[in-house]
Design a protein around this motif. Structure first.
Motif, PDB file in Angstrom:
ATOM      1  N   UNK A   1       0.825  -1.209   0.000  1.00 46.20           N
ATOM      2  CA  UNK A   1       0.000   0.000   0.000  1.00 46.20           C
ATOM      3  C   UNK A   1       0.855   1.253   0.000  1.00 46.20           C
ATOM      4  N   UNK A   2       1.985   1.207   0.713  1.00 46.51           N
ATOM      5  CA  UNK A   2       2.908   2.346   0.726  1.00 46.51           C
ATOM      6  C   UNK A   2       3.620   2.500  -0.617  1.00 46.51           C
ATOM      7  N   UNK A   3       3.942   1.383  -1.254  1.00 47.57           N
ATOM      8  CA  UNK A   3       4.631   1.429  -2.557  1.00 47.57           C
ATOM      9  C   UNK A   3       3.708   1.848  -3.689  1.00 47.57           C
ATOM     10  N   UNK A   4       2.448   1.416  -3.605  1.00 48.66           N
ATOM     11  CA  UNK A   4       1.487   1.641  -4.691  1.00 48.66           C
ATOM     12  C   UNK A   4       0.229   2.312  -4.141  1.00 48.66           C
ATOM     13  N   UNK A   5       0.334   3.578  -3.724  1.00 45.78           N
ATOM     14  CA  UNK A   5      -0.834   4.251  -3.140  1.00 45.78           C
ATOM     15  C   UNK A   5      -2.003   4.286  -4.135  1.00 45.78           C
ATOM     16  N   UNK A   6      -3.189   4.069  -3.596  1.00 42.58           N
ATOM     17  CA  UNK A   6      -4.387   4.103  -4.431  1.00 42.58           C
ATOM     18  C   UNK A   6      -4.720   2.785  -5.098  1.00 42.58           C
ATOM     19  N   UNK A   7      -3.808   1.819  -5.037  1.00 43.70           N
ATOM     20  CA  UNK A   7      -4.066   0.505  -5.625  1.00 43.70           C
ATOM     21  C   UNK A   7      -4.908  -0.320  -4.655  1.00 43.70           C
TER      22      UNK A   7
END
Length: 91
Positions: free
Chosen positions: A65-71
């Motif tokens: 979630x931190x690496x790919x916000x909004x995913x």
């Protein structure tokens, strides 16, 4: 059989006969097994790379979630891990 997804406290790791490798020629991550190779697509290799037996599913989801916000990692990742476990590729 896994129902909707992986339990949040499960600490997934690759099964003993499964190795995660990156194939530079194909530009893809692979799961290499004694008599089979699975070509991974999308971010599957990134997700499986976090399955070290130390992080639980919540930790993996948090990291992604931190690496790919909004995913939609909170919904998609537990289901994906559950399917990988059902295949016998994760313990």
């Amino acid at each position: 059989m896994v129902k909707a997804g992986a339990a949040p406290h499960w600490r997934p790791r690759l099964a003993p006969a499964v190795v995660l490798r990156h194939d530079r020629v194909r530009g893809a991550d692979l799961l290499v097994m004694p008599e089979r190779v699975v070509v991974l697509t999308g971010h599957a290799g990134t997700v499986l790379g976090l399955c070290d037996g130390e992080r639980d599913v919540r930790g993996i989801v948090g990291d992604l979630g931190a690496r790919f916000p909004g995913s939609p990692v909170a919904t998609d990742v537990p289901v994906f891990l559950g399917r990988m476990r059902a295949e016998g590729w994760l313990r």
